[in-house]
Motif scaffolding. Structure first.
Motif, PDB file in Angstrom:
ATOM      1  N   GLN A   1      66.060  68.798  40.719  1.00  0.00           N
ATOM      2  CA  GLN A   1      66.555  67.534  41.278  1.00  0.00           C
ATOM      3  C   GLN A   1      67.305  66.725  40.226  1.00  0.00           C
ATOM      4  OE1 GLN A   1      66.237  66.623  44.618  1.00  0.00           O
ATOM      5  NE2 GLN A   1      65.500  68.738  44.749  1.00  0.00           N
ATOM      6  N   ALA A   2      68.241  65.899  40.700  1.00  0.00           N
ATOM      7  CA  ALA A   2      68.982  65.002  39.806  1.00  0.00           C
ATOM      8  C   ALA A   2      68.049  63.916  39.282  1.00  0.00           C
ATOM      9  CB  ALA A   2      70.147  64.375  40.561  1.00  0.00           C
ATOM     10  N   THR A   3      68.368  63.395  38.092  1.00  0.00           N
ATOM     11  CA  THR A   3      67.590  62.305  37.495  1.00  0.00           C
ATOM     12  C   THR A   3      68.554  61.190  37.097  1.00  0.00           C
ATOM     13  OG1 THR A   3      67.826  63.101  35.207  1.00  0.00           O
ATOM     14  CG2 THR A   3      66.030  64.049  36.524  1.00  0.00           C
ATOM     15  N   PRO A   4      68.041  59.997  36.777  1.00  0.00           N
ATOM     16  CA  PRO A   4      68.936  58.914  36.330  1.00  0.00           C
ATOM     17  C   PRO A   4      69.746  59.295  35.098  1.00  0.00           C
ATOM     18  CG  PRO A   4      66.788  58.026  36.903  1.00  0.00           C
ATOM     19  CD  PRO A   4      66.654  59.512  36.954  1.00  0.00           C
ATOM     20  N   ARG A   5      69.188  60.168  34.261  1.00  0.00           N
ATOM     21  CA  ARG A   5      69.894  60.604  33.059  1.00  0.00           C
ATOM     22  C   ARG A   5      70.856  61.758  33.338  1.00  0.00           C
ATOM     23  NH1 ARG A   5      70.734  58.193  28.332  1.00  0.00           N
ATOM     24  NH2 ARG A   5      68.548  57.490  28.291  1.00  0.00           N
ATOM     25  N   TYR A   6      70.436  62.673  34.230  1.00  0.00           N
ATOM     26  CA  TYR A   6      71.268  63.821  34.624  1.00  0.00           C
ATOM     27  C   TYR A   6      71.550  63.703  36.122  1.00  0.00           C
ATOM     28  CZ  TYR A   6      69.977  65.720  30.083  1.00  0.00           C
ATOM     29  OH  TYR A   6      69.798  65.898  28.733  1.00  0.00           O
ATOM     30  N   THR A   7      72.630  62.998  36.452  1.00  0.00           N
ATOM     31  CA  THR A   7      72.898  62.665  37.858  1.00  0.00           C
ATOM     32  C   THR A   7      73.327  63.857  38.698  1.00  0.00           C
ATOM     33  OG1 THR A   7      75.141  61.969  37.214  1.00  0.00           O
ATOM     34  CG2 THR A   7      73.443  60.248  37.344  1.00  0.00           C
ATOM     35  N   TYR A   8      73.725  64.947  38.054  1.00  0.00           N
ATOM     36  CA  TYR A   8      74.025  66.184  38.775  1.00  0.00           C
ATOM     37  C   TYR A   8      72.871  67.181  38.645  1.00  0.00           C
ATOM     38  CZ  TYR A   8      78.982  65.188  39.783  1.00  0.00           C
ATOM     39  OH  TYR A   8      80.158  64.683  40.272  1.00  0.00           O
ATOM     40  N   GLY A   9      71.739  66.726  38.122  1.00  0.00           N
ATOM     41  CA  GLY A   9      70.651  67.644  37.839  1.00  0.00           C
ATOM     42  C   GLY A   9      71.015  68.506  36.630  1.00  0.00           C
ATOM     43  N   TYR A  10      70.618  69.780  36.658  1.00  0.00           N
ATOM     44  CA  TYR A  10      70.918  70.686  35.542  1.00  0.00           C
ATOM     45  C   TYR A  10      71.867  71.797  35.979  1.00  0.00           C
ATOM     46  CZ  TYR A  10      66.918  68.279  33.528  1.00  0.00           C
ATOM     47  OH  TYR A  10      66.080  67.313  33.058  1.00  0.00           O
ATOM     48  N   LYS A  11      72.711  71.480  36.940  1.00  0.00           N
ATOM     49  CA  LYS A  11      73.602  72.487  37.519  1.00  0.00           C
ATOM     50  C   LYS A  11      74.567  73.083  36.491  1.00  0.00           C
ATOM     51  CE  LYS A  11      73.479  70.205  42.043  1.00  0.00           C
ATOM     52  NZ  LYS A  11      72.746  71.218  42.796  1.00  0.00           N
ATOM     53  N   LYS A  12      75.039  72.260  35.563  1.00  0.00           N
ATOM     54  CA  LYS A  12      76.015  72.744  34.577  1.00  0.00           C
ATOM     55  C   LYS A  12      75.414  73.809  33.665  1.00  0.00           C
ATOM     56  CE  LYS A  12      80.301  71.907  33.183  1.00  0.00           C
ATOM     57  NZ  LYS A  12      81.441  71.837  34.103  1.00  0.00           N
ATOM     58  N   SER A  13      74.084  73.835  33.568  1.00  0.00           N
ATOM     59  CA  SER A  13      73.437  74.854  32.731  1.00  0.00           C
ATOM     60  C   SER A  13      73.788  76.258  33.203  1.00  0.00           C
ATOM     61  CB  SER A  13      71.922  74.669  32.743  1.00  0.00           C
ATOM     62  OG  SER A  13      71.399  74.895  34.040  1.00  0.00           O
ATOM     63  N   THR A  14      74.082  76.412  34.494  1.00  0.00           N
ATOM     64  CA  THR A  14      74.441  77.731  35.017  1.00  0.00           C
ATOM     65  C   THR A  14      75.729  78.232  34.372  1.00  0.00           C
ATOM     66  OG1 THR A  14      75.630  76.764  36.902  1.00  0.00           O
ATOM     67  CG2 THR A  14      73.310  77.279  37.233  1.00  0.00           C
ATOM     68  N   VAL A  15      76.669  77.314  34.120  1.00  0.00           N
ATOM     69  CA  VAL A  15      77.926  77.681  33.474  1.00  0.00           C
ATOM     70  C   VAL A  15      77.685  78.041  32.007  1.00  0.00           C
ATOM     71  CG1 VAL A  15      80.216  76.852  32.771  1.00  0.00           C
ATOM     72  CG2 VAL A  15      79.306  76.239  35.018  1.00  0.00           C
ATOM     73  N   LEU A  16      76.904  77.208  31.310  1.00  0.00           N
ATOM     74  CA  LEU A  16      76.635  77.439  29.888  1.00  0.00           C
ATOM     75  C   LEU A  16      75.872  78.746  29.677  1.00  0.00           C
ATOM     76  CD1 LEU A  16      75.636  73.808  28.834  1.00  0.00           C
ATOM     77  CD2 LEU A  16      77.865  74.936  28.594  1.00  0.00           C
TER      78      LEU A  16
END
Length: 297
Positions: free
Chosen positions: A72-87
């Motif tokens: 889930q998204a958080t106030p600090r990570y508003t997109y959640g951790y979705k970008k980790s999939t790219v990295l």
């Protein structure tokens, strides 16, 4: 709507099982292949075991990315951790390229200092690899076009199956002819196959990590389609990037013939973009008259 949710949950569950089964099978095979390769001094088997070990790491990372994408998204990570999939996809490609370097170095060393190998043992072990790698690739085949990490897992395992076929052939050739030079040559062929299979993954992962336009998105075509929507006079300042390996986002300024139709046009544009593979769209609207005034200024 309920049906789509059910399909998504089914896909998540089946992929999770595919990752776990694929990892378990490949860990077992790497242990056997490494032991046989070490016992018989086969560079073909040892290089293939090293490659398969990197694939186990890749499968683990891909599964981690898959799990993080559900967070889930958080106030600090508003997109959640979705970008980790790219990295993680980029990291996977780097792991494979490092494996290539090791395999090439070892194979060249073996060509300069040849040693006898047992062709029959190589052939039998590689034959098991063909079955395991082929089956693991099949686990990901259905969903390979949905996610870059799943595509990476599929490509790795499909390439491994082909490589194992090559090692199997080399084992048979050595058994029949005694040409031990075939073993390190197969090691170099392994390296070439890995580079060929990982090139598109590296290119796409690097592009997405730099917020480049995803490969499947035709930004000029999207602009034409948006402009063709009734009520839209022009579109400018379009930006498209990947939130994850499966979700894309867009921002754009939309010039309307009249602001009175803004809500209707917004619905049409969001529907159009959704079908074009963009799940998150932020649109800023302005009237043709306002745009004209800005240009004159």
């Amino acid at each position: 709507m309920t049906h789509e949710h059910h399909h998504h949950e089914h896909a998540v569950t089946s992929l999770n099982k595919a990752f776990i089964l694929g990892i378990a099978l490949n860990v077992a095979f790497v242990a056997v292949e490494f032991a046989v390769g070490l016992y018989y001094g086969s560079m073909g088997l040892l290089s293939d075991a090293g490659h398969n070990l990197s694939d186990v790491a890749s499968l683990l990372l891909a599964m981690l990315a898959f799990r993080l994408a559900q967070a889930q998204a958080t106030p600090r990570y508003t997109y959640g951790y979705k970008k980790s999939t790219v990295l993680i996809s980029l990291l996977n490609s780097v792991i494979l390229l490092i494996a290539v370097g090791v395999i090439v170095a070892e194979s060249i060393g073996r060509m300069l200092h040849p040693a006898p190998v047992e062709g029959g043992a190589i052939a039998w072990t590689a034959g098991v690899g063909v079955v395991i790698n082929g089956f693991t690739a099949w686990l990901f085949m259905k969903d390979k076009d949905r996610d870059l990490n799943v595509k990476g897992a599929y490509l790795h395992m499909a390439a491994d199956a082909l490589v194992s076929v090559g090692v199997l052939v080399s084992g048979l050739v050595i058994s029949w002819t005694g040409w031990t030079i075939v073993d390190p040559v197969v090691g170099l062929v392994v390296a070439a196959v890995i580079v060929a299979s990982v090139w598109s993954l590296t290119r796409d992962s690097l592009r997405l990590s730099l917020d480049g336009v995803p490969g499947e998105i035709d930004i000029a075509g999207i602009e034409r389609k948006m402009t063709a929507v009734p009520g839209v006079k022009a579109v400018h300042h379009i930006h498209v990037w990947a939130i994850s390996t499966t979700e894309n986002a867009l921002t754009a300024h939309v010039v309307l013939e009249t602001l009175s139709r803004m809500e209707a046009v917004k619905r049409d544009l969001k529907d159009l973009l959704g079908h074009a593979g963009i799940s998150h769209a932020t649109l800023e609207f302005e009237s043709a008259a306002e745009r004209c005034d800005d240009l004159h200024d």
